[in-house]
Design a protein around this motif. Structure first.
Motif, short mmCIF file in Angstrom:
data_model
loop_
_atom_site.label_atom_id
_atom_site.label_comp_id
_atom_site.label_asym_id
_atom_site.label_seq_id
_atom_site.Cartn_x
_atom_site.Cartn_y
_atom_site.Cartn_z
N ASP A 226 -19.73 4.16 -0.91
CA ASP A 226 -19.74 3.59 -2.27
C ASP A 226 -18.37 3.09 -2.70
OD1 ASP A 226 -22.46 4.18 -2.54
OD2 ASP A 226 -22.02 6.23 -3.18
N LYS A 227 -17.42 3.08 -1.75
CA LYS A 227 -16.07 2.61 -2.07
C LYS A 227 -15.81 1.30 -1.34
CE LYS A 227 -14.06 7.21 -2.81
NZ LYS A 227 -15.28 7.98 -2.64
N ASN A 228 -14.86 0.55 -1.83
CA ASN A 228 -14.52 -0.73 -1.21
C ASN A 228 -13.53 -0.47 -0.07
OD1 ASN A 228 -14.25 -3.46 -0.69
ND2 ASN A 228 -12.77 -3.80 -2.34
N ASP A 229 -14.06 -0.05 1.09
CA ASP A 229 -13.21 0.30 2.22
C ASP A 229 -12.76 -0.97 2.95
OD1 ASP A 229 -12.00 1.78 4.34
OD2 ASP A 229 -13.78 1.36 5.55
N LYS A 230 -11.45 -1.18 3.00
CA LYS A 230 -10.89 -2.35 3.68
C LYS A 230 -10.27 -2.00 5.03
CE LYS A 230 -9.82 -4.67 -0.69
NZ LYS A 230 -8.77 -5.25 -1.55
#
Length: 522
Positions: free
Chosen positions: A142-146
């Motif tokens: 649910d996180k914006n993992d880059k």
């Protein structure tokens, strides 16, 4: 699960971890990253180790944690244990970072967990690996993992399900990984995902879908000059042509091309993969002579590969030593410069104190010399006492042996006398002369005190000849108790007549028993 599929999945995990995430702005780690991309693990290890040493000295926890992580990535291909050691240290460093930079510490922790999961897959600890990758997914989905860590976790879960032959679940996770990589434009990871999805589609006889995935994988691998990904894509496409087009010639072209690329890689599992694909093709064509040649080549490469793994471990230790030596020399040079600056200030003081130092040193050495002489004398006395004590123990031991031997002899004599008594009684009875019962009892009571049994004999005999019976039983498990008795009497060097008297049998029977022992147990 066949060996080829297991090998492919291990290679797939390895490729994914080699591109875990680009390093920070640290120049040493950037150089290490560049070397790692070129498949030069030794050079990469060298730079990452220097970055680790530098970060440790400057107490830069963030750089130290990242350097240790990449050292783990460099190491686990040749030594899973070494890789696990480095990533565990990295995990501890990221834990220290939680107070100053919690976001970086969190991402770093999940990178470490994912690397540990990859190592567990290679160790076939599938349940442990699944638990770690699932934790990464639960926290990052649910996180914006880059960083690409979430996609790698999906890939690992897919590979584990595929190893368990649960193709549907594996495909779902590979699709999730592919979407993550496409979203983040991580072209280093995409060829691997496309290859796995293409092979799964091929197993489902989805010809067009499978071909599209595999061609995409090859295009991206070629554009990014990723040789490992090119090998995997070429092998997969060759198998596709064998399966769906029945075009063995085109398949062989792909396999040979894959083999050419794999020969430039230090990880020889890729070359083994390409040759095994050629073996499968030649078996299909019934060219068993070529199959034999290729199998011999695989054996040779595997032998070299395992030797190479051992060399990699040694080289990594050599790199650590070389870097440590360079750092030590730099420290010595810096120390020498500092000393040269201070020399001018302390030279006068040294000259003034030199006489005092020499005087103190002389007195000190004189005192040490006196103490050493006393200590030497004490040691000599102690050695002498120990020698005397040793002699006393040896004498005591000899006395014990002699006592036990005398006891054994006494028991043996008693047995002889007892049997002589019995023989005398037999003789009296055989003469059938009138003898009163009182006279017989008197004769028997004369030797009553000597009526010791074989158990007493055995106890004394074993105390003198340690484990004699045990050793015989261990060597000849089928040996009887009577044979053991004869062996014990032979050990005592008794004559045949004495042995016959003790055993209460005839001398001829003793001779027969001895002959049988030599024949059966020689």
């Amino acid at each position: 699960m066949n060996f080829t599929l297991r090998l492919f999945i291990i290679l797939f995990c390895f490729i994914s971890m080699c591109g875990l995430a680009s390093p920070s702005n640290n120049p040493l780690m950037q150089k290490g990253w560049a070397a790692l991309v070129k498949d030069d693990e030794n050079e990469a290890f060298k730079y990452f180790w220097q970055a680790h040493e530098q970060a440790r000295k400057t107490k830069n926890t963030a750089d130290n944690a990242e350097a240790l992580l990449f050292l783990g990535i460099c190491s686990y291909g040749s030594s899973l244990e070494k890789g696990l050691q480095f990533v565990t240290k990295s995990l501890n460093e990221y834990k220290l970072l939680e107070q100053t930079d919690p976001e970086k510490a969190l991402i770093g922790r999940y990178k470490c967990l994912q690397l540990i999961s990859t190592i567990y897959v290679r160790q076939r600890k599938h349940d442990e690996a699944m638990a770690l990758s699932q934790e990464v997914v639960d926290e990052l989905k649910d996180k914006n993992d880059k960083s690409g860590t979430l996609g790698l976790a999906y890939n690992t879960l897919g590979s584990i399900y595929e190893l368990k032959n649960e193709k549907q679940e594996a495909e779902q996770y590979y699709l999730l990984a592919m979407k993550e990589f496409e979203k983040g434009k991580n072209i280093a990871y995409l060829p691997g995902s496309y290859c796995r999805l293409g092979e799964i589609a091929a197993d489902k006889n989805e010809r067009e879908i499978s071909g599209n995935y595999l061609n995409k994988a090859l295009d991206i691998a070629e554009s990014s000059e990723n040789k490992q990904a090119q090998v995997n894509a070429l092998v997969a496409l060759g198998k596709w042509f064998m399966r769906f087009e029945n075009d063995n010639l085109q398949a062989e072209i792909y396999f040979n091309k894959a083999r050419i690329f794999s020969m430039a890689l230090s990880d020889k599992t890729f070359e083994i993969k390409a040759i095994e694909a050629l073996i499968e093709l030649k078996k299909k064509e019934s060219d068993f002579e070529e199959v034999s040649k290729l199998q011999n080549q695989v054996i040779t490469i595997k032998d070299r590969f395992y030797s190479f793994e051992r060399e990699q471990i040694v080289k990594s230790l050599e790199v650590q030593f070389e870097v440590s030596e360079k750092n030590r020399k730099l420290e010595l040079i810096s120390a020498e410069k500092e000393v040269s600056k201070l020399t001018n200030y302390i030279l006068v003081l040294i000259l003034a104190l030199l006489l005092i130092v020499f005087t103190i040193l002389f007195l000190f050495l004189k005192r040490i010399n006196k103490r050493d002489k006393q200590l030497l004398k004490t040691k000599e006395e102690l050695v002498q006492l120990m020698e005397e004590q040793k002699k006393m123990k040896e004498q005591q031991f000899q006395n014990d042996i002699e006592f036990k031997e005398s006891q054994l002899s006494a028991v043996t004599i008693q047995m002889l006398e007892k049997n002589e008594l019995l023989d005398e009684i037999k003789t009296i009875l055989s003469r059938k002369e009138p003898t009163s019962e009182k006279d017989l009892k008197k004769l028997i009571s004369k030797y009553t005190i000597q009526d010791n049994n074989w158990k007493d004999f055995d106890n004394y005999f074993e105390s003198v000849n340690k484990n004699f019976y045990t050793r015989l039983k261990n060597k000849y498990p089928e040996i009887s108790s009577n044979d053991l008795k004869i062996c014990a009497l032979i050990k005592l060097n008794l004559s045949i007549k004495e042995m016959a008297s003790i055993l209460n049998i005839s001398p001829d029977s003793v001779k027969t028993a001895r002959h049988r022992l030599r024949k059966n147990y020689s």
